[in-house]
Design an enzyme around this catalytic site. Structure first.
Site, mmCIF file in Angstrom:
data_model
loop_
_atom_site.group_PDB
_atom_site.id
_atom_site.type_symbol
_atom_site.label_atom_id
_atom_site.label_comp_id
_atom_site.label_asym_id
_atom_site.label_seq_id
_atom_site.Cartn_x
_atom_site.Cartn_y
_atom_site.Cartn_z
ATOM 1 C CG ASP A 193 37.516 33.519 43.950
ATOM 2 O OD1 ASP A 193 36.655 34.246 43.440
ATOM 3 O OD2 ASP A 193 38.171 32.678 43.317
ATOM 4 C CE LYS A 235 36.212 30.359 41.657
ATOM 5 N NZ LYS A 235 36.702 30.484 40.296
HETATM 6 C C1 LIG Z 1 39.718 34.337 38.792
HETATM 7 C C2 LIG Z 1 38.835 34.087 39.993
HETATM 8 C C3 LIG Z 1 37.377 34.060 39.488
HETATM 9 O O1 LIG Z 1 36.482 33.755 40.521
HETATM 10 O O2 LIG Z 1 39.071 32.920 40.725
HETATM 11 P P1 LIG Z 1 40.024 31.640 40.464
HETATM 12 O O3 LIG Z 1 39.588 31.104 39.153
HETATM 13 O O4 LIG Z 1 41.448 32.077 40.453
HETATM 14 O O5 LIG Z 1 39.729 30.672 41.579
HETATM 15 C C4 LIG Z 1 39.023 35.223 41.025
HETATM 16 O O6 LIG Z 1 38.769 36.465 40.467
HETATM 17 C C5 LIG Z 1 40.386 35.210 41.675
HETATM 18 O O7 LIG Z 1 40.187 35.468 43.021
HETATM 19 P P2 LIG Z 1 41.345 35.195 44.107
HETATM 20 O O8 LIG Z 1 42.116 33.982 43.732
HETATM 21 O O9 LIG Z 1 40.745 35.271 45.470
HETATM 22 O O10 LIG Z 1 42.228 36.448 43.820
HETATM 23 P P3 LIG Z 1 43.208 37.267 44.798
HETATM 24 O O11 LIG Z 1 44.018 36.291 45.598
HETATM 25 O O12 LIG Z 1 42.437 38.320 45.530
HETATM 26 O O13 LIG Z 1 44.137 37.968 43.703
HETATM 27 C C6 LIG Z 1 45.194 37.305 43.062
HETATM 28 C C7 LIG Z 1 45.558 38.099 41.827
HETATM 29 O O14 LIG Z 1 44.593 37.838 40.775
HETATM 30 C C8 LIG Z 1 44.380 38.996 40.004
HETATM 31 N N1 LIG Z 1 42.964 39.413 40.131
HETATM 32 C C9 LIG Z 1 42.140 38.820 41.000
HETATM 33 C C10 LIG Z 1 40.815 39.209 41.096
HETATM 34 C C11 LIG Z 1 40.381 40.283 40.273
HETATM 35 N N2 LIG Z 1 39.133 40.738 40.339
HETATM 36 N N3 LIG Z 1 41.231 40.867 39.408
HETATM 37 C C12 LIG Z 1 42.520 40.447 39.309
HETATM 38 O O15 LIG Z 1 43.278 40.979 38.498
HETATM 39 C C13 LIG Z 1 45.338 40.059 40.552
HETATM 40 O O16 LIG Z 1 46.543 39.948 39.832
HETATM 41 C C14 LIG Z 1 45.539 39.601 41.997
HETATM 42 O O17 LIG Z 1 46.755 40.071 42.555
HETATM 43 N N1 LIG Z 2 44.855 26.528 51.841
HETATM 44 C C1 LIG Z 2 45.329 26.606 50.587
HETATM 45 N N2 LIG Z 2 44.898 25.723 49.662
HETATM 46 C C2 LIG Z 2 45.348 25.817 48.380
HETATM 47 N N3 LIG Z 2 46.242 26.720 47.959
HETATM 48 C C3 LIG Z 2 46.681 27.628 48.836
HETATM 49 C C4 LIG Z 2 46.254 27.605 50.180
HETATM 50 N N4 LIG Z 2 46.848 28.605 50.807
HETATM 51 C C5 LIG Z 2 47.634 29.231 49.918
HETATM 52 N N5 LIG Z 2 47.555 28.644 48.719
HETATM 53 C C6 LIG Z 2 48.261 29.102 47.500
HETATM 54 O O1 LIG Z 2 47.282 29.771 46.697
HETATM 55 C C7 LIG Z 2 47.436 29.433 45.311
HETATM 56 C C8 LIG Z 2 46.048 29.414 44.638
HETATM 57 O O2 LIG Z 2 45.322 28.394 45.189
HETATM 58 P P1 LIG Z 2 43.803 28.002 44.922
HETATM 59 O O3 LIG Z 2 42.896 28.844 45.723
HETATM 60 O O4 LIG Z 2 43.731 26.539 45.140
HETATM 61 O O5 LIG Z 2 43.612 28.257 43.366
HETATM 62 P P2 LIG Z 2 42.730 29.209 42.455
HETATM 63 O O6 LIG Z 2 43.045 30.639 42.853
HETATM 64 O O7 LIG Z 2 43.174 28.882 41.071
HETATM 65 O O8 LIG Z 2 41.320 28.851 42.679
HETATM 66 C C9 LIG Z 2 48.145 28.076 45.294
HETATM 67 O O9 LIG Z 2 49.074 28.027 44.267
HETATM 68 C C10 LIG Z 2 48.826 27.962 46.658
HETATM 69 O O10 LIG Z 2 50.219 28.203 46.552
#
Ligand SMILES: C[C@@](CO)(OP(=O)(O)O)[C@H](O)COP(=O)(O)OP(=O)(O)OC[C@H]1O[C@@H](n2ccc(N)nc2=O)[C@H](O)[C@@H]1O
Ligand SMILES: Nc1ncnc2c1ncn2[C@@H]1O[C@H](COP(=O)(O)OP(=O)(O)O)[C@@H](O)[C@H]1O
Length: 321
Positions: free
Chosen positions: A146, A16
């Site tokens: 996400d 995404k």
């Molecule tokens: C920032 C976003 C934007 O779409 O995605 P990525 O760019 O990392 O893929 C998301 O909010 C990431 O979602 P995701 O990666 O599933 O987050 P989670 O594992 O649920 O949370 C990891 C950590 O990110 C922070 N977190 C996440 C989502 C949110 N709404 N607020 C937060 O503060 C928190 O510190 C949480 O403990």
């Molecule tokens: N199946 C998986 N693929 C990628 N990363 C994973 C997976 N399972 C756990 N992780 C852990 O989750 C963290 C975030 O991964 P990812 O979803 O790829 O990134 P982002 O949250 O930035 O989109 C990575 O640093 C990795 O250690």
């Protein structure tokens, strides 16, 4: 009588990009309220789930070395969550998960979340469950914020932690170039950095999501390009200053706009059309500002079964920097 073992199920699942990402203040549960518009892109992982006596996770492809294969793998967390939900033993689910990654790890493109979503969809088929997408998405939200979006795909508005999803009708295809950085960024560290920047000053905030929805509906990439915005970009750039150069290089190469994808460090560039995207990708690859460049389009559908046996896989176009 011999028990019939169902064949392995393979699911394709998209990365995404957040076209709009408005981040609120930190909440008591450690999350931030979000208003975000997700778009699913044609950069995909594939996940195969199979009944097996040697349960576990195998990871191949893009960034596989940095993905945990133990209980913290998001796909394995999905296995346990669904097993528990349907009354199977989460400690002995007798399932093997094979992940073939193309989505960059810790790249802000939700690759791990995508693998968890694919695992839920794959297991629902493998275990022949009567379970709706909405029920799977409810379970998905417990694995990560996400994960629900990757179940639906398309274009969608996400609120609350980003896990409350409302699909947005989007008939138009948009063309993207993605620049992968050399290393990933930790999502919680990027949210913490934004809190720190906001405590020290007042970094600009994105506008309203409605304008972006109108830009999407127009189908005009030039209009949409003016409206893209991500509150996490300042924090990602603060932690990884080289992203400034990458963003500049993409726009200099002819992209309409560039932005950090989610928490980064992947940069996403919106282009006029498919031909322009290929030209921008080639020039960006030559600029030496990132590790790998890919072209993609969106929206595409969410996690979907593509076969119940090993299926042939098309290789996405790739340009090495
Ligand atoms: C920032 C976003 C934007 O779409 O995605 P990525 O760019 O990392 O893929 C998301 O909010 C990431 O979602 P995701 O990666 O599933 O987050 P989670 O594992 O649920 O949370 C990891 C950590 O990110 C922070 N977190 C996440 C989502 C949110 N709404 N607020 C937060 O503060 C928190 O510190 C949480 O403990
Ligand atoms: N199946 C998986 N693929 C990628 N990363 C994973 C997976 N399972 C756990 N992780 C852990 O989750 C963290 C975030 O991964 P990812 O979803 O790829 O990134 P982002 O949250 O930035 O989109 C990575 O640093 C990795 O250690």
């Amino acid at each position: 009588m011999l028990a019939v073992v169902p064949p392995p199920v393979t699911v394709r699942v998209p990365a995404k990009v957040n076209l709009h990402l408005a981040v609120g203040d930190p909440r008591a549960d450690g999350y931030h309220d979000l208003v975000t518009i997700f778009q699913a892109l044609s950069l995909t992982d594939e996940v195969t789930v199979a009944i097996a006596d040697d349960p576990g996770v195998e990871v191949h492809g893009e960034g596989a070395d940095s993905v945990p294969t133990g209980p913290s793998n998001l796909a394995w967390r999905a296995v346990r969550a669904l097993a528990q939900h349907v009354g199977r033993d989460p400690d002995d689910p007798k399932v093997r998960v094979v992940i073939r990654k193309s989505i960059p790890v810790a790249g802000g493109m939700a690759g791990g979340s995508a693998d968890a979503a694919a695992t839920l969809v794959g297991l629902a088929s493998l275990w022949r469950l009567e379970i709706s997408r909405d029920e799977l998405a409810g379970l998905a939200g417990k694995i990560g914020a996400d994960v629900p979006f990757a179940i639906y795909g398309g274009t969608a508005l996400g609120t609350d932690r980003g896990d409350r999803i409302v699909p947005v009708l989007s008939r138009h295809t948009f063309h993207w170039v993605l620049a992968f950085d050399r290393r990933g960024l930790s999502t919680p560290e990027v949210f913490d950095e934004l809190d720190r920047l906001r405590a020290d000053g007042d970094p600009p905030r994105v506008g309203e999501a409605e304008a972006v929805l109108e830009g999407l509906a127009s189908g005009d990439p030039r209009q949409l390009a003016l409206l893209l915005g991500n509150d996490l970009q300042a924090a990602a750039v603060s932690l990884r200053p080289n992203l400034r150069r990458t963003l500049r290089a993409g726009v200099n190469a002819g992209a309409l706009a560039g932005m950090v994808s989610g928490s980064g460090p992947t940069c996403a560039f919106l282009c006029t059309d498919g031909d322009s995207a290929v030209r921008v990708a080639a020039e960006l690859a030559g600029a030496g500002v990132c590790r790998t460049v890919r072209v993609a389009q969106g929206p595409v559908h969410g996690a979907r079964v593509i076969g119940t046996e090993e299926a042939p896989r098309p290789t996405p176009p790739e340009v090495h920097a």
